[in-house]
Design an enzyme around this catalytic site. Structure first.
Site, short mmCIF file in Angstrom:
data_model
loop_
_atom_site.label_atom_id
_atom_site.label_comp_id
_atom_site.label_asym_id
_atom_site.label_seq_id
_atom_site.Cartn_x
_atom_site.Cartn_y
_atom_site.Cartn_z
CB SER A 135 74.94 41.28 67.96
OG SER A 135 74.89 41.69 69.42
CE1 TYR A 148 74.52 46.71 66.75
CE2 TYR A 148 74.01 45.30 68.66
CZ TYR A 148 74.86 45.65 67.58
OH TYR A 148 75.94 45.01 67.52
N1 LIG Z 1 81.90 45.64 69.72
C1 LIG Z 1 80.77 44.94 70.05
O1 LIG Z 1 80.91 44.74 71.25
C2 LIG Z 1 80.11 44.20 69.09
C3 LIG Z 1 79.43 43.07 69.58
C4 LIG Z 1 78.41 42.44 68.81
C5 LIG Z 1 78.71 42.65 67.54
N2 LIG Z 1 79.12 43.52 66.95
C6 LIG Z 1 79.22 43.90 65.49
O2 LIG Z 1 80.48 43.77 65.03
C7 LIG Z 1 80.40 44.72 63.86
C8 LIG Z 1 81.88 45.61 63.81
O3 LIG Z 1 81.62 46.36 65.17
P1 LIG Z 1 82.78 47.01 65.75
O4 LIG Z 1 82.50 46.98 67.19
O5 LIG Z 1 84.22 46.42 65.28
O6 LIG Z 1 82.47 48.61 65.47
P2 LIG Z 1 83.44 49.70 64.90
O7 LIG Z 1 82.77 50.72 64.82
O8 LIG Z 1 84.86 49.55 65.60
O9 LIG Z 1 83.76 49.16 63.38
C9 LIG Z 1 82.37 49.16 62.39
C10 LIG Z 1 82.99 49.51 61.03
O10 LIG Z 1 81.83 49.63 59.99
C11 LIG Z 1 82.04 50.84 59.27
N3 LIG Z 1 80.68 51.21 59.01
C12 LIG Z 1 79.61 51.66 59.70
N4 LIG Z 1 78.50 52.14 58.75
C13 LIG Z 1 79.11 51.90 57.43
C14 LIG Z 1 78.55 51.96 56.52
N5 LIG Z 1 77.26 52.59 56.19
N6 LIG Z 1 79.22 51.78 55.17
C15 LIG Z 1 80.46 51.16 55.15
N7 LIG Z 1 81.16 50.96 56.44
C16 LIG Z 1 80.31 51.39 57.55
C17 LIG Z 1 82.59 51.83 60.03
O11 LIG Z 1 83.23 52.76 59.48
C18 LIG Z 1 83.92 50.81 61.03
O12 LIG Z 1 84.78 50.89 60.52
C19 LIG Z 1 79.30 45.48 63.66
O13 LIG Z 1 78.25 44.89 62.87
C20 LIG Z 1 78.55 45.27 65.20
O14 LIG Z 1 77.46 45.42 65.13
C21 LIG Z 1 80.01 44.52 67.78
#
Ligand SMILES: NC(=O)c1ccc[n+]([C@@H]2O[C@H](COP(=O)([O-])OP(=O)(O)OC[C@H]3O[C@@H](n4cnc5c(N)ncnc54)[C@H](O)[C@@H]3O)[C@@H](O)[C@H]2O)c1
Length: 248
Positions: A135, A148
């Protein structure tokens, strides 16, 4: 233009059911890869794709091992691992329960360790590639995000150390550091018009010099680049895809 770049490649993606993971699944499929998703929530949209879906909690090593054994039985190899599953928990440090701290660290960091450890023998055989989703908050702090940000900063250095370890086996390992991206994870922060920890969504947008949030596809494409031959000399890097958030 790049169609077929990942033809015959076997890709494993954690957290592929939603947001950035789902966009990455679709991008790999569109470029000819076979894709297996490990996620604990199986969304309808994921089921509508042609990927193989395994219900896995990345915090549980047995559940990962069983899924990977099935993937190998079916496809005989793994070329690419995308460690993407992640969660947020918004709380001041004082109010955070130990269980919540553990849940964030276990999902975001330990899950990455457990999944990578299980898949690594197959990546050694294929001289494969790993991309870890960190991130922009790996580099800068944010109030109410201590667990986080700690997990995401750790992912960047986990990636660097693994890149050194994996180099002798021809394995490349990189991380991506997205800014705020339109996904269900972000929407949950601003649910019901409430002010999130970073203020309103407009405040969050203003923190990105490009003046907008990112779209999941804008993270998926750089992930595919890092997995492609075009990135053959890139390992140990952290690619910031954050609309300039960390450049102020
Ligand atoms: N959306 C943002 O602004 C953002 C910014 C920086 C980093 N990220 C990172 O990107 C990645 C994806 O995030 P996103 O925004 O697409 O979120 P999201 O919630 O849309 O998707 C996350 C996915 O991870 C799965 N997941 C969560 N815990 C789990 C577990 N214990 N076992 C298996 N699957 C699990 C969820 O079911 C979901 O399908 C994450 O690592 C998040 O920290 C997101």
């Amino acid at each position: 233009m790049n169609q077929g770049r990942f033809k015959n490649k076997q890709v494993v993606i954690t957290g592929g059911g939603s947001g950035i993971g789902l966009a990455t699944v679709k991008s790999f499929l569109s470029e000819g890869a076979r894709v297996s998703v490990l996620d604990y929530q199986i969304t309808d949209e994921l089921v509508r794709t042609t990927c193989d879906v395994y219900q896995v909690d990345v915090r549980k090593s047995e559940s990962i091992k069983e899924a990977v054994a099935e993937i190998i039985k079916k496809n005989h190899k793994i070329d690419v691992l995308i460690n993407n599953a992640g969660i947020e928990f918004v709380s001041s440090l004082e109010e955070m329960e130990e269980e919540e701290w553990d849940r964030v660290l276990d999902t975001n960091l330990k899950g990455m360790f457990l999944t990578t450890r299980t898949v690594l023998p197959f990546l050694k055989e294929s001289h494969g590639v790993i991309v870890n989703t960190a991130s922009q908050l790996a580099l800068v702090g944010s109030a109410l995000f201590t667990a986080y940000t700690a997990s995401k900063a750790a992912i960047v250095n986990f990636t660097r150390s693994l890149a050194i370890e994996g180099a002798k086996d021809g394995i490349r390992v990189n991380s991506v550091c997205p800014g705020a991206i339109h996904t269900p994870l972000l929407s949950r922060q601003f649910e019901n018009g409430k002010k999130g920890p970073q203020g309103s969504i407009q405040d969050l947008i203003r923190m990105h010099p490009l003046g907008r949030l990112g779209e999941p596809e804008e993270i998926a494409k750089p992930i595919l680049f890092l997995c492609s031959e075009d990135a053959s000399f890139i390992t140990g890097s952290a690619l910031f895809i954050d609309g300039g958030y960390t450049s102020w």
